[in-house]
Design an enzyme around this catalytic site. Structure first.
Site, PDB file in Angstrom:
ATOM      1  N   ARG A 101       1.953   1.194  -5.790  1.00 44.90           N
ATOM      2  CA  ARG A 101       1.659   0.224  -4.480  1.00 44.90           C
ATOM      3  C   ARG A 101       0.558  -0.301  -4.363  1.00 44.90           C
ATOM      4  O   ARG A 101       0.604  -1.040  -3.316  1.00 44.90           O
ATOM      5  CB  ARG A 101       2.741   1.031  -3.994  1.00 44.90           C
ATOM      6  CG  ARG A 101       3.571   1.492  -3.878  1.00 44.90           C
ATOM      7  CD  ARG A 101       3.856   2.741  -2.732  1.00 44.90           C
ATOM      8  NE  ARG A 101       3.804   1.425  -1.932  1.00 44.90           N
ATOM      9  CZ  ARG A 101       5.542   0.978  -1.407  1.00 44.90           C
ATOM     10  NH1 ARG A 101       6.555   0.866  -1.396  1.00 44.90           N
ATOM     11  NH2 ARG A 101       5.427   0.100  -0.476  1.00 44.90           N
ATOM     12  N   GLU A 139       1.769 -11.109 -16.883  1.00 46.69           N
ATOM     13  CA  GLU A 139       0.593 -10.388 -15.383  1.00 46.69           C
ATOM     14  C   GLU A 139       0.703  -8.801 -16.480  1.00 46.69           C
ATOM     15  O   GLU A 139      -0.158  -8.530 -15.331  1.00 46.69           O
ATOM     16  CB  GLU A 139       2.573  -9.736 -14.616  1.00 46.69           C
ATOM     17  CG  GLU A 139       3.568  -9.514 -15.260  1.00 46.69           C
ATOM     18  CD  GLU A 139       4.461  -9.097 -14.390  1.00 46.69           C
ATOM     19  OE1 GLU A 139       4.341  -8.918 -13.176  1.00 46.69           O
ATOM     20  OE2 GLU A 139       5.629  -9.214 -14.848  1.00 46.69           O
ATOM     21  N   CYS A 155       1.205  -1.267   0.017  1.00 47.16           N
ATOM     22  CA  CYS A 155       0.248   0.332  -0.227  1.00 47.16           C
ATOM     23  C   CYS A 155       0.711   1.397  -0.129  1.00 47.16           C
ATOM     24  O   CYS A 155       2.108   1.293   0.021  1.00 47.16           O
ATOM     25  CB  CYS A 155      -0.965   0.048   1.264  1.00 47.16           C
ATOM     26  SG  CYS A 155      -1.986  -1.451   1.469  1.00 47.16           S
ATOM     27  N   LYS A 195       3.442  -3.255  -7.173  1.00 48.52           N
ATOM     28  CA  LYS A 195       4.461  -2.984  -7.156  1.00 48.52           C
ATOM     29  C   LYS A 195       6.197  -3.718  -6.358  1.00 48.52           C
ATOM     30  O   LYS A 195       6.751  -4.305  -6.582  1.00 48.52           O
ATOM     31  CB  LYS A 195       5.304  -1.768  -7.685  1.00 48.52           C
ATOM     32  CG  LYS A 195       7.044  -1.306  -7.767  1.00 48.52           C
ATOM     33  CD  LYS A 195       7.257  -2.327  -9.387  1.00 48.52           C
ATOM     34  CE  LYS A 195       8.212  -2.020  -9.451  1.00 48.52           C
ATOM     35  NZ  LYS A 195       8.885  -2.092 -10.949  1.00 48.52           N
ATOM     36  N   LYS A 202       6.219 -12.303 -17.282  1.00 53.95           N
ATOM     37  CA  LYS A 202       6.383 -10.949 -18.466  1.00 53.95           C
ATOM     38  C   LYS A 202       4.390 -10.238 -19.168  1.00 53.95           C
ATOM     39  O   LYS A 202       3.627  -9.431 -18.634  1.00 53.95           O
ATOM     40  CB  LYS A 202       7.013  -9.672 -19.342  1.00 53.95           C
ATOM     41  CG  LYS A 202       8.727  -9.697 -18.340  1.00 53.95           C
ATOM     42  CD  LYS A 202       7.784  -7.817 -18.084  1.00 53.95           C
ATOM     43  CE  LYS A 202       8.081  -7.830 -16.854  1.00 53.95           C
ATOM     44  NZ  LYS A 202       8.678  -9.184 -15.950  1.00 53.95           N
ATOM     45  N   GLU A 243      11.205 -15.667 -17.958  1.00 55.65           N
ATOM     46  CA  GLU A 243      10.920 -14.131 -17.862  1.00 55.65           C
ATOM     47  C   GLU A 243      10.217 -13.965 -18.513  1.00 55.65           C
ATOM     48  O   GLU A 243       9.159 -12.819 -18.737  1.00 55.65           O
ATOM     49  CB  GLU A 243      12.200 -13.051 -17.759  1.00 55.65           C
ATOM     50  CG  GLU A 243      12.095 -11.838 -18.063  1.00 55.65           C
ATOM     51  CD  GLU A 243      11.033 -11.620 -16.890  1.00 55.65           C
ATOM     52  OE1 GLU A 243      11.224 -11.800 -15.272  1.00 55.65           O
ATOM     53  OE2 GLU A 243      11.114  -9.976 -16.562  1.00 55.65           O
ATOM     54  N   HIS A 269       7.563 -34.691 -22.662  1.00 52.30           N
ATOM     55  CA  HIS A 269       7.466 -35.383 -22.031  1.00 52.30           C
ATOM     56  C   HIS A 269       5.737 -35.171 -21.107  1.00 52.30           C
ATOM     57  O   HIS A 269       6.057 -35.531 -19.821  1.00 52.30           O
ATOM     58  CB  HIS A 269       8.532 -35.039 -20.607  1.00 52.30           C
ATOM     59  CG  HIS A 269      10.402 -36.164 -21.245  1.00 52.30           C
ATOM     60  ND1 HIS A 269       9.774 -36.898 -21.104  1.00 52.30           N
ATOM     61  CD2 HIS A 269      10.851 -35.378 -21.430  1.00 52.30           C
ATOM     62  CE1 HIS A 269      11.322 -37.120 -21.657  1.00 52.30           C
ATOM     63  NE2 HIS A 269      12.195 -36.208 -21.842  1.00 52.30           N
ATOM     64  N   ASN A 289       0.419   0.226   5.989  1.00 54.21           N
ATOM     65  CA  ASN A 289       1.374  -0.047   4.892  1.00 54.21           C
ATOM     66  C   ASN A 289       2.091  -1.449   6.264  1.00 54.21           C
ATOM     67  O   ASN A 289       2.698  -1.101   6.533  1.00 54.21           O
ATOM     68  CB  ASN A 289       2.141   1.069   4.199  1.00 54.21           C
ATOM     69  CG  ASN A 289       3.067  -0.319   3.351  1.00 54.21           C
ATOM     70  OD1 ASN A 289       2.206  -1.523   2.405  1.00 54.21           O
ATOM     71  ND2 ASN A 289       4.218   0.017   3.069  1.00 54.21           N
ATOM     72  N   GLY A 290       1.356  -2.615   5.657  1.00 53.86           N
ATOM     73  CA  GLY A 290       2.173  -2.935   5.753  1.00 53.86           C
ATOM     74  C   GLY A 290       0.653  -4.746   6.576  1.00 53.86           C
ATOM     75  O   GLY A 290      -0.320  -4.499   5.657  1.00 53.86           O
ATOM     76  N   TRP A 313      -3.659  -1.885  -1.264  1.00 55.35           N
ATOM     77  CA  TRP A 313      -3.632  -4.020  -2.373  1.00 55.35           C
ATOM     78  C   TRP A 313      -4.385  -4.345  -1.170  1.00 55.35           C
ATOM     79  O   TRP A 313      -3.690  -4.264   0.184  1.00 55.35           O
ATOM     80  CB  TRP A 313      -2.063  -3.756  -2.788  1.00 55.35           C
ATOM     81  CG  TRP A 313      -2.466  -4.497  -3.111  1.00 55.35           C
ATOM     82  CD1 TRP A 313      -2.496  -4.525  -4.670  1.00 55.35           C
ATOM     83  CD2 TRP A 313      -1.434  -5.937  -2.747  1.00 55.35           C
ATOM     84  NE1 TRP A 313      -2.380  -5.636  -5.553  1.00 55.35           N
ATOM     85  CE2 TRP A 313      -1.793  -6.467  -4.649  1.00 55.35           C
ATOM     86  CE3 TRP A 313      -1.259  -6.492  -1.161  1.00 55.35           C
ATOM     87  CZ2 TRP A 313      -1.539  -8.116  -4.536  1.00 55.35           C
ATOM     88  CZ3 TRP A 313      -1.543  -8.192  -2.176  1.00 55.35           C
ATOM     89  CH2 TRP A 313      -1.079  -9.058  -3.401  1.00 55.35           C
TER      90      TRP A 313
HETATM   91  C1  AGP Z   1       7.427  -8.268 -11.984  1.00 55.93           C
HETATM   92  O1  AGP Z   1       7.585  -8.102 -13.323  1.00 55.93           O
HETATM   93  C2  AGP Z   1       6.815  -8.519 -11.177  1.00 55.93           C
HETATM   94  N1  AGP Z   1       5.882  -8.074 -10.614  1.00 55.93           N
HETATM   95  C3  AGP Z   1       7.762  -9.708  -9.733  1.00 55.93           C
HETATM   96  O2  AGP Z   1       7.073 -10.554 -10.198  1.00 55.93           O
HETATM   97  C4  AGP Z   1       8.230  -9.067  -8.801  1.00 55.93           C
HETATM   98  O3  AGP Z   1       9.169  -8.978  -9.768  1.00 55.93           O
HETATM   99  C5  AGP Z   1       8.920  -9.499  -7.653  1.00 55.93           C
HETATM  100  O4  AGP Z   1       7.625  -8.760  -6.772  1.00 55.93           O
HETATM  101  C6  AGP Z   1       9.719  -8.725  -6.736  1.00 55.93           C
HETATM  102  O5  AGP Z   1       9.817  -7.795  -6.303  1.00 55.93           O
HETATM  103  P1  AGP Z   1      11.712  -7.103  -5.913  1.00 55.93           P
HETATM  104  O6  AGP Z   1      12.739  -6.853  -7.294  1.00 55.93           O
HETATM  105  O7  AGP Z   1      10.918  -5.641  -5.386  1.00 55.93           O
HETATM  106  O8  AGP Z   1      11.859  -7.926  -4.087  1.00 55.93           O
END
Ligand code: AGP
Length: 610
Positions: A27, A489, A2, A605, A486, A482, A505, A99-100, A75
């Site tokens: 966030r 998400e 958050c 994020k 991408k 990766e 397999h 936040n937490g 969030w």
């Molecule tokens: C990245 O595209 C993702 N949104 C997510 O997997 C991110 O990499 C992951 O949450 C780790 O975040 P950080 O690098 O801030 O630890």
């Protein structure tokens, strides 16, 4: 998870709060709210995006004169997105943003119910607000009330609190969650992250855990639990506000992908000394035989995928065994850790709860921990034995791109440093590798960026897909993980990264007429094998988009429906341009679908909860 913001000063607080929340929306953005001191505490909250809150505030013009207030963008963790669950949570005497996660919220709730309290929300945060209220009723003093409540609370927090009896004051305190505090001539400001403070000050504080910040117009003071006033170190950031804003790009994500060549050059250059890697970390730079016998890379999501590239290059150059672990699994499987192991924590934000927890687990076992993070002074950076910053500048888009690339660059330099220490690579070869990393790699990425339109043409073929496969072998499989994340998400298209040799397999049963398959072939030693995999899926109707190098394409007849050739570059550095192709491919698919590229649904994020 958050974003919190607060301002108290000589000017209207509301614009500062709303601008700050807009900057912090990455966030979390399923609801938002503000509380201002205006003839007592006035709270306005709204489910949905920040624009909904702004609309609601138009009906409360009296609040535009308030000069002290707090705000929050959420969030959801406990309680669905709804007005009642949005922060701030308030009583007659105070309002609080958080936040937490309060882990013992049920226990605290029972304690409060016994004392006559009722709850307006389903959130964990409200228990913290009411607990502080209860102690405030007991002691009549905000500091004593806050510290008394902290003694009972378990979990993570960055709180901002205002009290009715103290119209110009904001109290703030953190544990495990980030908190930035700054004092300027205009007033005192608090926020979850640097970009929200940048418009007001490039100098700020990151208060220590459980140190209470008291913000008043023009000053901020810091107190320990026993009431002693103490100092806190200031930090300074060289980012400017525009860097943390889109600057004319359609999305932060595209802007940040295009920043990769400069971010790579800046990051590599930052760690070169006399042409070789130098980290300023004795455990890494020492001339003695390297003390590490094994490496564990621990991270989440995209950062973990960068770790897969790190494993590839550290094992190849330094001949050290490397494991790559998902941080949320790491400590629960009681990993075998030896005193000569090195645990590397990768994290763009440096606030990911799973990664922080893994760091603490390794430290508790007495294992040397090295953090590679992008945010100066973040929790992971502060708690690791050593930290290597990736000076990539702010990464705002939820989907990480440039942070991944610069993490890979630092891992290449680390692999080289370890290889030099272990006598696996000589200085001359090492200097050439560093020169290539500093020059040809950013140049190759720049060339990929110039092909963005061609990559968008490939993306058009994918926008109606429901399922997609990424296949590759060895380092190409690592890149596929990766590329797949991408795409998933930000475009919401389901995809899977598969080791090309593993498809047959079982999973190949999912390939049918028209199934898109992205095939990665940058590693020549397994190219022919991957070619077999391509033939297998094409014979079952797959539409193959091939990403490969000129050299491999010239040597093999590779059947495919579309082909993207990487710029000329030494194969060992191919991951950098290759991942840029995958990032652009995912970006264009999402953009063509009209998806909310920078703020995908359900995501945040920085995932500061476990
Ligand atoms: C990245 O595209 C993702 N949104 C997510 O997997 C991110 O990499 C992951 O949450 C780790 O975040 P950080 O690098 O801030 O630890």
């Amino acid at each position: 998870m958050c974003g919190i913001i607060g301002f108290t000063g000589q000017k209207a607080a509301l614009p500062v709060l709303l601008e700050g929340l807009a900057t912090l929306e990455y966030r979390g953005y399923d609801s938002a709210g503000v509380a201002l001191w205006a003839d007592g505490i006035q709270t306005v909250k709204a489910e949905g995006r920040l624009s909904r809150l702004v609309e609601k505030l138009k009906e409360r013009s009296s609040l535009s004169l308030a000069t002290c207030g707090i705000g929050h963008t959420r969030w959801a963790t406990h309680g669905a997105p709804a007005d009642r669950n949005a922060h701030p949570h308030a009583t007659e005497r105070l309002a609080l943003v958080h936040n937490g996660i309060i882990e013992n919220y049920a226990e605290i709730g029972a304690f409060l119910i016994e004392r006559g309290y009722t709850f307006a929300s389903e959130t964990d945060t409200e228990t913290a607000a009411l607990l502080i209220d209860w102690f405030y009723g007991e002691y009549g003093d905000p500091q004593q009330a806050i510290f008394s409540a902290l003694s009972m609370l378990r979990g993570s927090y960055a709180f901002g609190v205002i009290f009715r009896e103290y119209p110009e004051r904001i109290y703030a305190v953190r544990k495990d969650s980030p908190l930035i505090v700054a004092a300027t001539a205009e007033g005192g400001i608090l926020a979850s992250d640097v970009p929200a403070v940048l418009a007001h000050s490039k100098e700020y504080y990151r208060p220590e855990e459980e140190i209470l910040s008291v913000l008043e117009p023009g000053r901020v003071r810091f107190y320990t639990r026993d009431g002693a006033e103490i100092d806190q170190k200031t930090e300074r950031v060289d980012w400017d506000v525009t860097q943390a804003q889109k600057g004319g790009w359609p999305h932060f994500m595209l802007k940040e992908i295009h920043e990769e060549p400069e971010a790579l050059r800046r990051t590599v250059g930052h760690y070169l000394k006399d042409g070789l890697p130098y980290f300023g970390v004795p455990a890494l730079d020492s001339p003695f035989p390297v003390r590490f016998h094994a490496v564990h890379i621990v991270a989440c999501g995209t950062a973990m995928h960068a770790g897969l590239i790190g494993r590839h290059v550290i094992e190849k150059w330094a001949r050290l065994p490397v494991s790559v672990e998902v941080a949320s699994e790491f400590r629960y499987r009681d990993p075998i850790l030896c005193k000569n192991d090195l645990v590397i924590l990768l994290s763009q934000s440096g606030e990911t709860a799973d990664t922080l927890a893994a760091l603490r687990h390794a430290k508790a076992k007495g294992i040397y921990t090295l953090a590679i993070v992008n945010v100066v002074g973040s929790s992971v950076a502060r708690e690791a034995d050593s930290v290597l910053y990736t000076p990539a500048g702010p990464e705002i888009a939820v989907a990480s791109t440039k942070a991944y690339s610069v993490q890979c660059a630092v891992l290449y330099l680390l692999a080289l440093r370890l290889a030099l220490l272990r006598g696996q690579i000589g200085e001359e070869e090492g200097k050439q590798l560093c020169t290539d990393l500093y020059t040809t790699v950013p140049e190759a990425v720049r060339e990929v960026l110039s092909e963005s339109d061609r990559i968008r043409d490939c993306a058009r073929e994918l926008i109606t897909a429901e399922h997609l496969f990424y296949i590759g072998r060895d380092v190409d499989h690592a890149l596929c993980t990766e590329g797949s994340l991408k795409l998933k998400e930000i475009s919401y298209i389901h995809s899977e990264a598969y080791a090309a040799g593993e498809l047959k397999h079982g999973t190949i049963s999912l390939i049918e007429e028209g199934t898109p398959v992205i095939a990665l072939m940058t590693a020549s030693h397994v190219a022919e094998k991957t070619l077999t995999g391509i033939r297998e899926v094409r014979s079952r109707g797959a539409q193959v988009i091939l990403i490969t190098t000129e050299a491999i394409a010239q040597g093999l007849e590779i059947p495919c429906d579309k082909q993207i050739l990487l710029p000329e570059i030494a194969e060992k550095f191919a991951p950098f341009p290759a991942v840029c192709v995958l990032q652009l491919l995912a970006y264009h698919v999402a953009a063509l679908k009209g998806a909310d590229v920078d703020k995908p649904r359900n995501l945040a994020k920085s995932v500061t909860v476990e």
